[in-house]
Design an enzyme around this catalytic site. Structure first.
Site, PDB file in Angstrom:
ATOM      1  N   SER A 100      37.097   9.900 -24.049  1.00  0.00           N
ATOM      2  CA  SER A 100      36.986   9.046 -24.555  1.00  0.00           C
ATOM      3  C   SER A 100      37.432   8.451 -26.012  1.00  0.00           C
ATOM      4  O   SER A 100      36.810   7.493 -26.644  1.00  0.00           O
ATOM      5  CB  SER A 100      35.382  10.049 -25.569  1.00  0.00           C
ATOM      6  OG  SER A 100      34.374  10.545 -25.093  1.00  0.00           O
ATOM      7  N   SER A 116      30.989  10.986 -31.010  1.00  0.00           N
ATOM      8  CA  SER A 116      31.846  10.507 -30.071  1.00  0.00           C
ATOM      9  C   SER A 116      30.867   9.807 -28.801  1.00  0.00           C
ATOM     10  O   SER A 116      31.163  10.121 -28.495  1.00  0.00           O
ATOM     11  CB  SER A 116      32.955  10.846 -28.992  1.00  0.00           C
ATOM     12  OG  SER A 116      33.689  10.851 -27.739  1.00  0.00           O
ATOM     13  N   LYS A 146      37.847   4.692 -26.437  1.00  0.00           N
ATOM     14  CA  LYS A 146      36.467   3.967 -27.343  1.00  0.00           C
ATOM     15  C   LYS A 146      37.547   3.826 -28.412  1.00  0.00           C
ATOM     16  O   LYS A 146      37.483   2.819 -29.034  1.00  0.00           O
ATOM     17  CB  LYS A 146      35.586   5.061 -28.281  1.00  0.00           C
ATOM     18  CG  LYS A 146      34.334   5.855 -27.242  1.00  0.00           C
ATOM     19  CD  LYS A 146      33.506   7.094 -28.014  1.00  0.00           C
ATOM     20  CE  LYS A 146      32.756   7.199 -27.287  1.00  0.00           C
ATOM     21  NZ  LYS A 146      33.035   7.870 -26.676  1.00  0.00           N
TER      22      LYS A 146
END
Length: 377
Positions: A58, A118, A61
């Site tokens: 993640s 997240s 991101k």
């Protein structure tokens, strides 16, 4: 040509107040790939297999959020915009906020969900809202990565779920994280420990546990998948210095946080940042030969800083390269000299420019000046 050399002591005062200095080596960091960077200058303070190609979960991101904030800068997105989840966004697994197809939230809440929880589904919803589809958004992610010099990176999706060929490096994560950190609004989200969505119905808790344990922590993003392991990009600020650490591929979340803290501790204990300043004896004007005026104003926009080791007595050398005089004509903004700062084998150079124009002397201009002077009497 005259050169004036000025020695500026950067660290003597710091030596008295320096934290205990300790070493850091590859064995001290359990992560197979890691980097520590001073965010303001981009100076690398520690690295371990920093260009090794790895999935980053993640932490992907970070790039998604960078494009989101750039969309806000350009006016293409507002925090008040309503974003409606597609079936594709709602189908994401892993960390999510359980968006349903057709469900709507503000961009502010979608960003909050992406940063704090997240949320994979919220990240996709943002991407589709900005670019029309996740595929189109991913193309923009890869284009932006190239602009930032992220040569180790290929994005396949916007949220970091495991996918063949979705790879980056600790160095590249540091590059995009540093760029995101230029948008100070991001800290409004990364500093949240606990919050709520859907009018209080959905609780979200930050995945960055250092928010509760590390002094000066400001962000940034965690990530965990089977392929990537436990990853983290951590940012912290103390005494005017902002550090950015990245660890990829840790075996456990505990190791991820321990490695991040160790990297940041090493940076704060051993390094300091000093803002660059103009030499006190730099003149504000210089003579002009063959001009309608005898001198021209000069200035230099010194901006930036240098990173220095606290335990070092090294001096930053400031070299002013300025001729005795300028030759007319002189244009406004013309470069007439330079100032170079050097420390630890690194240099930063700034131009000295003319603040005004000075015409070349000619009979016609002298006559016109004399005529104007006489008629003004």
């Amino acid at each position: 040509m005259k050169k004036v050399v000025v020695s500026i002591i950067l660290v003597c005062s710091l030596l008295l107040n320096a934290l205990p200095v300790f070493a850091l080596d590859d064995e001290s960091v359990s992560a197979p790939s890691a980097i520590l960077m001073e965010a303001g200058t981009g100076k690398i303070l520690f690295e371990k297999n920093a260009h090794e190609h790895r999935p980053c979960a993640s932490i992907t991101k970070v790039m998604t959020l960078l494009l989101v904030f750039e969309a806000m800068d350009s006016g293409r997105l507002s925090l008040d915009d309503t974003i409606t989840s597609s079936a594709h966004a709602a189908s994401m697994g892993g960390s999510d906020i359980w968006l349903e197809e057709g469900e709507s939230m503000t961009a502010d809440d979608m960003i909050k969900a992406t940063v704090v929880a997240s949320a994979n589904d919220a990240a996709v919803a943002l991407a589709e809202h900005i670019s029309g589809s996740e595929d189109a958004f991913v193309e923009q992610m890869n284009a932006r990565a190239k602009e930032l010099g992220m040569d180790d990176t290929t994005f396949k999706n916007c949220n970091g779920l495991d996918e063949e060929g979705h790879l980056t490096s600790a160095y590249d994560v540091a590059l995009m994280s540093r760029e995101l950190m230029k948008h100070e609004k991001i800290y409004d989200y990364t500093s949240i420990w606990l919050d709520y969505l859907r009018n209080g119905e959905t609780q979200i808790v930050n995945t960055n546990k250092l928010l509760k344990t590390y002094k000066g922590i400001t962000g940034l993003k965690t990530g965990t998948t089977d392929d990537a392991g436990c990853c983290m990009a951590a940012s912290a600020e103390r005494d005017g210095m902002t550090l950015l650490s990245v660890v990829l591929g840790c075996d456990t979340g505990k190791q991820r946080f321990a490695d991040s803290a160790a990297l940041l501790d090493y940076g704060f204990a051993n390094y300091a940042v000093k803002e660059l300043k103009l030499p006190e004896d730099l003149p504000d004007s210089m003579p002009v030969d063959g001009g309608m005026e005898n001198e021209v104003g000069i200035s230099c926009n010194v901006r930036g800083s240098v990173v220095t080791e606290k335990a070092s007595a090294d001096e930053a050398q400031c070299e002013v390269d300025l001729p005795e005089s300028a030759q007319a004509p002189v244009e406004h903004g013309e470069v007439v000299g330079k100032i170079t700062y050097a420390l630890g084998g690194e240099e930063q150079t700034f131009e000295i420019i003319a603040d005004n124009a000075v015409d070349e002397t000619s009979f016609g201009k002298i006559f016109a000046h004399l005529f104007n002077s006489l008629t003004a009497l």
